[in-house]
Every structure is written in structure tokens, then in C-alpha cells.
Design a protein around this motif. Structure first.
Motif, PDB file in Angstrom:
ATOM      1  N   ILE A   1       0.994  -1.390   0.163  1.00 61.15           N
ATOM      2  CA  ILE A   1       0.277   0.675   0.019  1.00 61.15           C
ATOM      3  C   ILE A   1       0.552   1.160  -0.225  1.00 61.15           C
ATOM      4  CG2 ILE A   1      -1.569   1.247   1.235  1.00 61.15           C
ATOM      5  CD1 ILE A   1      -2.780  -1.353   2.799  1.00 61.15           C
ATOM      6  N   PRO A   2       0.405   2.269  -0.948  1.00 60.30           N
ATOM      7  CA  PRO A   2       1.485   3.179  -0.802  1.00 60.30           C
ATOM      8  C   PRO A   2       0.781   4.127   0.354  1.00 60.30           C
ATOM      9  CG  PRO A   2      -0.050   3.103  -2.986  1.00 60.30           C
ATOM     10  CD  PRO A   2      -0.337   2.184  -2.053  1.00 60.30           C
ATOM     11  N   GLY A   3       2.339   4.109   0.796  1.00 57.09           N
ATOM     12  CA  GLY A   3       2.586   5.051   2.498  1.00 57.09           C
ATOM     13  C   GLY A   3       1.816   6.516   2.879  1.00 57.09           C
ATOM     14  N   HIS A   4       1.374   6.915   1.744  1.00 58.67           N
ATOM     15  CA  HIS A   4       0.826   8.512   1.396  1.00 58.67           C
ATOM     16  C   HIS A   4      -0.224   8.532   2.082  1.00 58.67           C
ATOM     17  CE1 HIS A   4       0.294   7.436  -2.207  1.00 58.67           C
ATOM     18  NE2 HIS A   4      -0.847   8.417  -2.695  1.00 58.67           N
ATOM     19  N   ASN A   5      -1.126   7.708   1.828  1.00 64.47           N
ATOM     20  CA  ASN A   5      -3.058   8.041   1.612  1.00 64.47           C
ATOM     21  C   ASN A   5      -2.978   5.969   3.024  1.00 64.47           C
ATOM     22  OD1 ASN A   5      -5.656   7.391   1.272  1.00 64.47           O
ATOM     23  ND2 ASN A   5      -5.560   8.277  -0.606  1.00 64.47           N
ATOM     24  N   GLY A   6      -3.492   7.602   4.404  1.00 60.51           N
ATOM     25  CA  GLY A   6      -3.941   6.143   5.903  1.00 60.51           C
ATOM     26  C   GLY A   6      -5.626   5.743   5.072  1.00 60.51           C
ATOM     27  N   SER A   7      -6.254   6.262   4.498  1.00 61.12           N
ATOM     28  CA  SER A   7      -7.715   5.822   4.374  1.00 61.12           C
ATOM     29  C   SER A   7      -7.474   4.203   3.741  1.00 61.12           C
ATOM     30  CB  SER A   7      -8.379   6.815   3.324  1.00 61.12           C
ATOM     31  OG  SER A   7      -7.778   6.820   1.930  1.00 61.12           O
ATOM     32  N   TRP A   8      -6.400   4.168   2.539  1.00 54.48           N
ATOM     33  CA  TRP A   8      -5.811   2.830   1.832  1.00 54.48           C
ATOM     34  C   TRP A   8      -5.499   1.684   2.608  1.00 54.48           C
ATOM     35  CZ3 TRP A   8      -3.152   5.104  -3.690  1.00 54.48           C
ATOM     36  CH2 TRP A   8      -3.959   5.583  -3.943  1.00 54.48           C
ATOM     37  N   VAL A   9      -4.878   2.827   4.254  1.00 53.90           N
ATOM     38  CA  VAL A   9      -4.271   1.910   4.798  1.00 53.90           C
ATOM     39  C   VAL A   9      -5.266   0.989   5.040  1.00 53.90           C
ATOM     40  CG1 VAL A   9      -2.737   1.520   7.414  1.00 53.90           C
ATOM     41  CG2 VAL A   9      -2.153   2.916   5.200  1.00 53.90           C
TER      42      VAL A   9
ATOM     43  N   VAL B   1       4.987   6.557  -4.516  1.00 58.88           N
ATOM     44  CA  VAL B   1       3.974   7.206  -3.923  1.00 58.88           C
ATOM     45  C   VAL B   1       5.237   8.777  -4.379  1.00 58.88           C
ATOM     46  CG1 VAL B   1       4.161   9.407  -2.262  1.00 58.88           C
ATOM     47  CG2 VAL B   1       4.850   7.227  -1.329  1.00 58.88           C
ATOM     48  N   LEU B   2       4.579   9.735  -5.312  1.00 58.08           N
ATOM     49  CA  LEU B   2       4.280  11.060  -6.275  1.00 58.08           C
ATOM     50  C   LEU B   2       5.121  11.469  -5.575  1.00 58.08           C
ATOM     51  CD1 LEU B   2       1.347  11.455  -7.466  1.00 58.08           C
ATOM     52  CD2 LEU B   2       3.029  10.336  -8.475  1.00 58.08           C
ATOM     53  N   ASP B   3       6.710  12.014  -6.309  1.00 58.07           N
ATOM     54  CA  ASP B   3       7.653  12.688  -5.560  1.00 58.07           C
ATOM     55  C   ASP B   3       7.466  14.146  -4.702  1.00 58.07           C
ATOM     56  OD1 ASP B   3       9.450  11.288  -7.001  1.00 58.07           O
ATOM     57  OD2 ASP B   3       9.794  12.442  -8.507  1.00 58.07           O
ATOM     58  N   ASP B   4       6.215  14.485  -5.402  1.00 62.72           N
ATOM     59  CA  ASP B   4       5.663  15.719  -4.431  1.00 62.72           C
ATOM     60  C   ASP B   4       5.280  15.580  -3.630  1.00 62.72           C
ATOM     61  OD1 ASP B   4       3.729  14.857  -6.412  1.00 62.72           O
ATOM     62  OD2 ASP B   4       2.361  16.931  -6.061  1.00 62.72           O
ATOM     63  N   GLU B   5       4.895  13.707  -2.958  1.00 65.77           N
ATOM     64  CA  GLU B   5       3.926  13.610  -1.950  1.00 65.77           C
ATOM     65  C   GLU B   5       5.148  13.252  -0.938  1.00 65.77           C
ATOM     66  OE1 GLU B   5       0.331  11.825  -2.423  1.00 65.77           O
ATOM     67  OE2 GLU B   5      -0.446  13.501  -3.897  1.00 65.77           O
ATOM     68  N   LYS B   6       6.315  13.207  -1.091  1.00 69.46           N
ATOM     69  CA  LYS B   6       7.282  11.757  -0.545  1.00 69.46           C
ATOM     70  C   LYS B   6       8.240  12.359   0.850  1.00 69.46           C
ATOM     71  CE  LYS B   6       8.945   8.885  -4.225  1.00 69.46           C
ATOM     72  NZ  LYS B   6       9.811   8.819  -4.968  1.00 69.46           N
ATOM     73  N   ALA B   7       7.854  13.823   1.013  1.00 69.73           N
ATOM     74  CA  ALA B   7       8.350  14.833   1.844  1.00 69.73           C
ATOM     75  C   ALA B   7       7.291  14.159   3.254  1.00 69.73           C
ATOM     76  CB  ALA B   7       8.512  16.021   1.843  1.00 69.73           C
ATOM     77  N   HIS B   8       6.134  14.101   2.887  1.00 70.78           N
ATOM     78  CA  HIS B   8       4.720  13.652   3.694  1.00 70.78           C
ATOM     79  C   HIS B   8       4.874  12.866   4.330  1.00 70.78           C
ATOM     80  CE1 HIS B   8       4.129  17.898   3.442  1.00 70.78           C
ATOM     81  NE2 HIS B   8       4.219  18.068   2.346  1.00 70.78           N
ATOM     82  N   VAL B   9       4.965  11.338   2.755  1.00 65.71           N
ATOM     83  CA  VAL B   9       4.502  10.192   3.226  1.00 65.71           C
ATOM     84  C   VAL B   9       5.044   9.999   4.739  1.00 65.71           C
ATOM     85  CG1 VAL B   9       5.668   7.689   3.148  1.00 65.71           C
ATOM     86  CG2 VAL B   9       5.005   9.390   1.212  1.00 65.71           C
TER      87      VAL B   9
ATOM     88  N   SER C   1      -0.287   6.079  10.501  1.00 62.29           N
ATOM     89  CA  SER C   1      -1.133   4.485  10.101  1.00 62.29           C
ATOM     90  C   SER C   1      -0.293   3.308  11.145  1.00 62.29           C
ATOM     91  CB  SER C   1      -0.723   4.973   8.753  1.00 62.29           C
ATOM     92  OG  SER C   1      -1.457   5.209   7.882  1.00 62.29           O
ATOM     93  N   VAL C   2       1.244   3.823  11.305  1.00 65.38           N
ATOM     94  CA  VAL C   2       1.349   1.995  12.573  1.00 65.38           C
ATOM     95  C   VAL C   2       0.401   2.577  13.609  1.00 65.38           C
ATOM     96  CG1 VAL C   2       3.220   1.596  13.376  1.00 65.38           C
ATOM     97  CG2 VAL C   2       3.320   1.995  11.494  1.00 65.38           C
TER      98      VAL C   2
END
Length: 80
Positions: free
Chosen positions: A10-18, A37-45, A52-53
Motif C-alpha cells: 500500500i502506498p504509505g501516503h494515503n491513510g484511508s488506503w491503509v 508515492v508521487l515525488d511531490d508527496e514523498k516529504a509527507h509520507v 497509520s502504524v
């Protein structure tokens, strides 16, 4: 520890997908911080993965965290 038969990446940037992943029935969820994860979203992952954890700790009996080295450099033989 029981064997893991199904792994859900699961891409880690989207909590609802988790959250959807938790309900999927997979034996393990793998939160991707890099490739999916898209490059512009990686800083917030990392912050989203921490959230999520924390949520997963409440609903799962086991959590394993694997950290993959994302950036590395190799010293040339002339400098070592």
C-alpha cells in the motif's frame, strides 16, 4: 508466529488506503514510502506512515517495520 500467505503493498501516503488494507484480509500490510508515492508527496509520507502504524497497533497483534535505504552513495576506491 504464523506463516504469512498474503502480502498487500500500500502506498504509505494515503491513510484511508491503509484502513482498507486492514479490512482486506491480507496477512500483512507493507506500507511503501518510495516507489508507489508521487515525488511531490514523498516529504509527507513518513508522518502519515507514523499515524497509520499507531492506528494499526490498535487493530493488529503484530507489526513489523522494515526500513529500506532510499539514498546512498558509494565511495570511489581512490578516496578510501
Amino acid at each position: 508466529m504464523r506463516p504469512l500467505r498474503s502480502l498487500l503493498f500500500i502506498p504509505g501516503h494515503n491513510g484511508s488506503w491503509v484502513e482498507k488494507g486492514v479490512n482486506s484480509g491480507a496477512d500483512a500490510l507493507i506500507l511503501d514510502l518510495e516507489d508507489a508515492v508521487l515525488d511531490d508527496e514523498k516529504a509527507h509520507v513518513p508522518e502519515e506512515v507514523v499515524r497509520s502504524v499507531r492506528r494499526l497497533r490498535e487493530s493488529r497483534e503484530q507489526i513489523a517495520i522494515s526500513i529500506r535505504l532510499i539514498h546512498w552513495t558509494r565511495a570511489s576506491p581512490a578516496t578510501t
